[in-house]
Design a protein around this motif. Structure first.
Motif, PDB file in Angstrom:
ATOM      1  N   PHE A 536       0.850  -1.186   0.000  1.00 46.22           N
ATOM      2  CA  PHE A 536       0.000   0.000   0.000  1.00 46.22           C
ATOM      3  C   PHE A 536       0.883   1.232   0.000  1.00 46.22           C
ATOM      4  O   PHE A 536       2.094   1.165   0.228  1.00 46.22           O
ATOM      5  N   THR A 537       0.281   2.366  -0.260  1.00 47.33           N
ATOM      6  CA  THR A 537       0.998   3.635  -0.323  1.00 47.33           C
ATOM      7  C   THR A 537       0.387   4.576   0.686  1.00 47.33           C
ATOM      8  O   THR A 537      -0.840   4.671   0.821  1.00 47.33           O
ATOM      9  N   ILE A 538       1.267   5.290   1.423  1.00 47.24           N
ATOM     10  CA  ILE A 538       0.795   6.331   2.319  1.00 47.24           C
ATOM     11  C   ILE A 538       1.214   7.662   1.744  1.00 47.24           C
ATOM     12  O   ILE A 538       2.273   7.786   1.097  1.00 47.24           O
ATOM     13  N   SER A 539       0.390   8.643   1.971  1.00 44.73           N
ATOM     14  CA  SER A 539       0.750   9.969   1.437  1.00 44.73           C
ATOM     15  C   SER A 539       0.186  11.038   2.342  1.00 44.73           C
ATOM     16  O   SER A 539      -0.841  10.852   3.002  1.00 44.73           O
ATOM     17  N   LEU A 540       0.912  12.186   2.336  1.00 43.64           N
ATOM     18  CA  LEU A 540       0.454  13.374   3.038  1.00 43.64           C
ATOM     19  C   LEU A 540      -0.054  14.357   2.004  1.00 43.64           C
ATOM     20  O   LEU A 540       0.503  14.459   0.889  1.00 43.64           O
TER      21      LEU A 540
END
Length: 600
Positions: A536-540
């Motif tokens: 998965f990818t996390i982003s701000l």
């Protein structure tokens, strides 16, 4: 057991017997004596430090309990009572029985003589098969050091003996002879109270013969030591054999062998000085004194039979005080309180145990009461939880602990109390009739029921503490009434109530955690969520130029992934972990972002 009709007839028999005793003489002497004695007793009441009283045996009139504890037994019109060498002997008069009680816990009771049938039979055979005629009156009873028990078979006009093997015989009376001959050939006229000295000589009150007789142990010869055979009140200062006495009832010996007897119809106690044979009046101020006994200090305890329940003490100084009973009611009352405030009801017999406890046979109440000389002080916690234990200690060592209700609380031989169910139980400490009690309250907390709204689990917010667990393992920080589940599995919560009692809920199985149940923290996005392969990818949402640390933990707070010094706002993560819900934290120097991710 005797029928109710016979019981009532017997009561009238006894009443008529006493009503016909020298009626004119009785009326002449006792009108002013009763008034004087009542005034004396009332004036002295309360002058002695009250001791605690309990019911030791009996409840309502009847017959039951042989082989079990005396506290659960029933007796009927108990009369003479005597402690000797570890046993308590009592005349169970209306049941036509002689009964024996162990003087140590659990105080078991047995019948040792009588078959509950009125008659005169059985000599040479087992005492428990013999017929007697005690007449509901109570008679006298003593035991010797060889294990023989003697009792007055009143309406058979004899004294009977039960030897250590349980065989019954006639020891005195039943004949037509007189003084100077064998006691077995003598005529006795209503033998009543008995006493025995250290050599085995037996003393008997011949109630309707108005005499005190003695049977020598060495020869078996009977003689008269007091009384002329005529009812009256004369002779003080002279030879006892020349004195008139009236219906002698109880008899006792002091440490010097002097003989004391209750001159029943004269409401006094008289003394025969053994060294001179002279008679004197020893104490006054009674209302029909019955049986009596000395304690080791020389105090004489006397049952006031017709005072509606009072026991008096004559001190060596001659002072008379009240040690038990109010004199106001015949109804039984007062257990656990001061003896001088208790209702006794026609105390017939009294006896003293070696540790100074006073046993009283209360005829009209069909009970044996005990006045405790020393009360053990109990210390320890008075409340506990189900399944928990507390230890009680007593000021007097080496005795037995008893619980009044083992379904509420049990107690071990060392005073360890275990809570079983909610309620109260009285824990009693029994040391040879030295009692101490402690009421113990057992608290049983109610186990909470878990309810769920998606992955949000909760229990009522009425407990003092909470601890959630997953699969039996406590979840760190999950210590409130609600918990946001992050994984499927078996949940439970242990709680403690305001009383300090702990209980654990039933297990709750959470079978799925939906995406809608995942709370997204503002500013941190995860995609895809749920994810099938752990990628998965996390982003701000904004550019982040600061160093950033990413930590992933599982549902029980264990760290499964960590990466540091990331400055990109979009980071790809790949986890090789089991399916479930995980917590993702992104930390910078100034902010902390948290979100949840589901791995299927």
């Amino acid at each position: 057991m005797l029928s109710e009709e016979l019981y009532i007839m017997r009561l009238w028999h006894v009443r008529l017997l006493y009503r016909t005793k020298q009626t004119v003489y009785f009326m002449k002497r006792t009108f002013y004596k009763i008034a004087a004695s009542c005034i004396s007793i009332v004036a002295l009441a309360g002058s002695v430090k009250a001791q605690t009283i309990y019911t030791f045996c009996g409840s309502t009139a009847g017959y039951s309990g042989d082989g079990g504890p005396a506290s659960a037994a029933r007796i009927a019109l108990p009369g003479a009572i005597k402690y000797h060498n570890g046993y308590i002997y009592v005349v169970d008069a209306n049941n036509e029985l002689i009964r024996k009680i162990d003087a140590t816990s659990p105080f078991n009771i047995t019948s040792i003589a009588g078959s509950q049938s009125i008659g005169y039979s059985g000599d040479g055979g087992p005492a428990t098969a013999a017929e007697t005629y005690l007449g509901g009156v109570g008679g006298g009873i003593v035991a010797d050091n060889a294990g023989n028990v003697y009792f007055t078979d009143i309406y058979n006009n004899c004294i009977r003996k039960v030897n250590s093997s349980g065989t019954i015989s006639t020891f005195a009376g039943g004949g037509s002879g007189g003084d100077g001959g064998p006691a077995t050939a003598a005529s006795l006229n209503r033998p009543f109270g008995l006493a025995i000295d250290g050599t085995g000589d037996l003393y008997v009150c011949e109630e309707q013969g108005h005499k005190i007789r003695k049977i020598a142990a060495a020869t078996g010869v009977i003689s008269t030591i007091a009384g002329t055979g005529t009812a009256g009140y004369t002779g003080d200062g002279g030879p006892a054999t020349a004195a008139d006495i009236s219906y002698p009832d109880g008899i006792a010996l002091d440490a010097s062998g002097n003989v004391y007897f209750t001159d029943y119809d004269n409401s006094v106690i008289r003394k025969i000085t053994v060294s001179t044979g002279a008679i004197s009046t020893y104490a006054t101020g009674f209302n029909k004194p019955a049986f009596m006994e000395f304690d080791q200090a020389g105090n004489l305890f006397v049952g006031n039979f017709q005072s509606d329940g009072m026991v008096c003490r004559v001190k060596p100084s001659g002072v008379v005080d009240t040690v038990a009973g109010t004199g106001l009611t015949s109804l039984p009352s007062g257990d656990g309180g001061p003896a001088t405030a208790a209702g006794l009801g026609s105390p017939r017999g009294v006896t003293i145990t070696p540790n100074g406890n006073l046993l009283i046979s209360c005829r009209s109440n069909s009970r044996i009461r005990v006045v405790i000389a020393a009360t053990a002080t109990i210390t320890g916690t008075a409340s506990l939880c189900t399944g928990a234990t507390t230890t009680l200690t007593a000021s007097i060592p080496g005795a037995a602990w008893i619980s009044s209700n083992a379904g509420i609380a049990t107690v071990s031989s060392t005073g360890v109390v275990t809570g079983v169910a909610a309620g109260t139980a009285t824990i009693t400490y029994v040391a040879g009739l030295v009692f101490g009690t402690q009421v113990v309250t057992v608290n049983a907390p109610v186990a909470p029921a878990i309810s769920a709204a998606g992955a949000s689990l909760s229990v009522p917010a009425t407990y003092a503490t909470y601890q959630w667990s997953l699969g039996g393992t406590p979840i760190p920080g999950a210590t409130s009434a609600t918990y946001e589940a992050t994984a499927t599995g078996t949940y439970a919560v242990a709680v403690t109530d305001a009383g300090g009692c702990s209980v654990t809920s039933a297990n709750f199985i959470l079978s799925s955690v939906s995406v809608s149940a995942v709370t997204k923290a503002a500013g941190l996005l995860i995609a895809p969520n749920p994810t099938q392969d752990g990628k998965f990818t996390i982003s701000l949402p904004t550019i982040n130029s600061e160093a950033m640390t990413i930590i992933v933990t599982n549902a029980v707070g264990e760290k499964v992934y960590e990466t540091k010094s990331m400055t990109n706002t979009r980071v790809s993560i790949e986890l090789n972990v089991p399916a479930g819900m995980y917590i993702v934290q992104a930390k910078t120097a100034e902010a902390k972002y948290t979100a949840k991710v589901i791995i299927n």
